[in-house]
Design an enzyme around this catalytic site. Structure first.
Site, PDB file in Angstrom:
ATOM      1  CE1 TYR A   1      38.596  43.132  45.791  1.00 26.02           C
ATOM      2  CE2 TYR A   1      39.766  44.837  44.578  1.00 26.02           C
ATOM      3  CZ  TYR A   1      39.676  43.536  45.034  1.00 26.02           C
ATOM      4  OH  TYR A   1      40.676  42.641  44.734  1.00 26.02           O
TER       5      TYR A   1
ATOM      6  CG  ASP B   1      40.661  52.072  48.540  1.00 30.14           C
ATOM      7  OD1 ASP B   1      41.310  52.627  47.628  1.00 30.14           O
ATOM      8  OD2 ASP B   1      40.537  50.848  48.637  1.00 30.14           O
TER       9      ASP B   1
ATOM     10  CE  LYS C   1      42.519  50.575  40.411  1.00 25.14           C
ATOM     11  NZ  LYS C   1      42.449  49.320  39.696  1.00 25.14           N
TER      12      LYS C   1
HETATM   13  N1  HOZ Z   1      40.588  45.509  41.132  1.00 26.95           N
HETATM   14  C1  HOZ Z   1      40.424  45.909  39.783  1.00 26.95           C
HETATM   15  C2  HOZ Z   1      39.141  46.570  39.556  1.00 26.95           C
HETATM   16  N2  HOZ Z   1      38.794  47.556  40.455  1.00 26.95           N
HETATM   17  C3  HOZ Z   1      40.503  44.741  38.861  1.00 26.95           C
HETATM   18  C4  HOZ Z   1      41.866  44.585  38.386  1.00 26.95           C
HETATM   19  C5  HOZ Z   1      42.042  43.477  37.369  1.00 26.95           C
HETATM   20  O1  HOZ Z   1      41.300  42.504  37.407  1.00 26.95           O
HETATM   21  O2  HOZ Z   1      42.912  43.599  36.561  1.00 26.95           O
END
Ligand code: HOZ
Length: 426
Positions: free
Chosen positions: A145, A238, A266
């Protein structure tokens, strides 16, 4: 609505006002049932919801909060910056300082561009790879992802996998046609695709974190590096999840393999919205205003995010990483023993302070393996843990995150809750 409104009232109102009542799909708890708690405060390793329940938090904002909630140094940095203004739309000293910290930590990055999210970082990295190579096609891995840009949503992990969507509606077929996918850890498939199609980029989470925690097999990342070099594709790591999380130089430092372009997010924003992408000076000279690849953002390099990121990175010395490794190992061991005692088949997979408990009876090396997990059982376990005051990510396909605020005692409380929960659901 005030802070004293109950979870249930907030939930009902949120569902009227926002799709699924959330700002990001996984948070709706669809995969585990029940209603999400509405969080009103977080301190250290714990959060409190609108009904006054306290939880040990193993979501940690999905990774950014490596220092825990409301760390005094991070709060002080944000507060000091906020008192001087929250955004100027002009360069700030904080950007220079955070850029220098990133470049000093990651040898593959000589220049960096700040954006506001991991999605933007990956989307821009891809555009840079296309600008540099003059090619369109990109290879990603099933279950990987990289945010929700059109070009990267094919067979994606995270919420896409959680909701069981093969791909997203609304992505033009012409865009999807340029995104090829193979299984994570399948180097032979990568070779086949790279030999058949001129690739702009191979984009990978070096330690996959959006189909649960899945490690590369020995030689896989080195193999990607070789294929990229041989075929003229750029290798994009990533590291939005792994950057400054699995070690001071991220997954690339831990694995000893360097990418051409790195995506970050992050942790480098310490809990505020941020993203970044970087690479060699030669590549980054293609980015406007130095070069022809356009990318911009009103809140890019936001001073609050820079301040929170700098304060967070300053906490991450060798002792901090040793500590994160220790508590990760303690939790892994405790969960394995708990599952064994309950006679439940699980795979606990971990890199440092990133961990997934798969309800699977085989090793998980790719998305197909991850999908053999018993998701019903995970859902029941999730609810049992929540009743015991432990907040797990509400999806089998997300990692749980530890922070420097999770001490041994907190981890032992999580293990005790897991022992009881696994007993209850067996
Ligand atoms: N993309 C996030 C997990 N890898 C989820 C972020 C969210 O839903 O707050």
């Amino acid at each position: 609505m005030t802070l004293t409104t109950s979870n249930a009232r907030l939930h009902d109102r949120a569902e009227e006002l926002m799709p699924g009542g959330v700002s990001s799909p996984v948070r709706a708890f669809r995969a585990v049932g029940g209603e999400p708690p509405f969080i009103v405060a977080g301190h250290g390793a714990r959060v409190r919801d609108a009904d006054g329940h306290e939880y040990i938090d193993l979501i940690c904002s999905w990774g950014p909060l490596i220092a825990g909630h409301a760390h005094p140094a991070v709060v002080a940095a944000i507060t000091a910056q906020a008192a001087r203004g929250t955004s100027y739309g002009l360069p700030t000293p904080g950007e220079v300082e955070l850029a220098a910290l990133i470049i000093a930590a990651l040898p593959s990055i000589e220049m960096v561009r700040f954006v506001s999210s991991g999605t933007e970082a990956a989307m821009s990295a891809l555009r840079l790879a296309r600008a540099a190579t003059g090619r369109d096609a990109v290879l990603k891995f099933a279950g990987g992802y990289h945010g929700h840009a059109d070009a990267l949503l094919a067979r994606a992990g995270s919420g896409v996998a959680t909701l069981g969507l093969p791909d997203s509606a609304g992505v033009p077929a012409s865009t999807a046609a340029n995104t090829l996918t193979v299984a994570f850890n399948d180097l032979a498939a990568v070779e086949r695709v790279a030999d058949a199609v001129p690739l702009a980029a191979i984009i990978v989470e070096p330690y996959a974190g959006n189909m649960g925690c899945v490690q590369p097999r020995a030689g896989f990342l080195e193999g990607l590096r070789r294929v990229a070099d041989r075929t003229g594709a750029l290798l994009i790591f990533d590291e939005v999840i792994t950057g400054f999380r699995v070690g001071p130089a991220g997954a690339q430092g831990r694995a000893g393999v360097g990418p051409d372009i790195t995506c970050l997010g992050k942790v480098i924003g310490g809990g505020l919205p941020v993203g970044a992408y970087g690479g060699s000076r030669a590549l980054m000279r293609l980015v406007a205003p130095l070069g022809p690849m356009y990318q911009a953002g009103t809140l890019s390099g936001n001073p609050l995010a820079m301040a929170a990121g700098i304060a967070t990175l300053r906490l991450l010395d060798d002792a901090a990483y040793a500590r994160l490794e220790d508590i990760g190992a303690r939790l892994e061991h405790g969960l394995v023993v708990a599952a064994h005692r309950a006679g439940t088949a699980v795979r606990v997979q971990r890199v440092g302070s990133l961990l997934t408990l798969f309800f699977a009876d085989r090793e998980v090396w790719d998305e197909d393996d991850a999908k053999t997990s018993d998701r019903e059982r995970f859902a029941v376990f999730h609810r049992a843990m929540l009743r015991r005051g432990v907040l797990l990510p509400p999806s089998q396909f997300e990692c749980l995150f530890l922070s420097l605020a999770h001490d041994d005692d907190t981890v032992d409380q999580v293990i005790a809750a897991a022992v009881a929960s696994l007993e209850e659901i067996r």
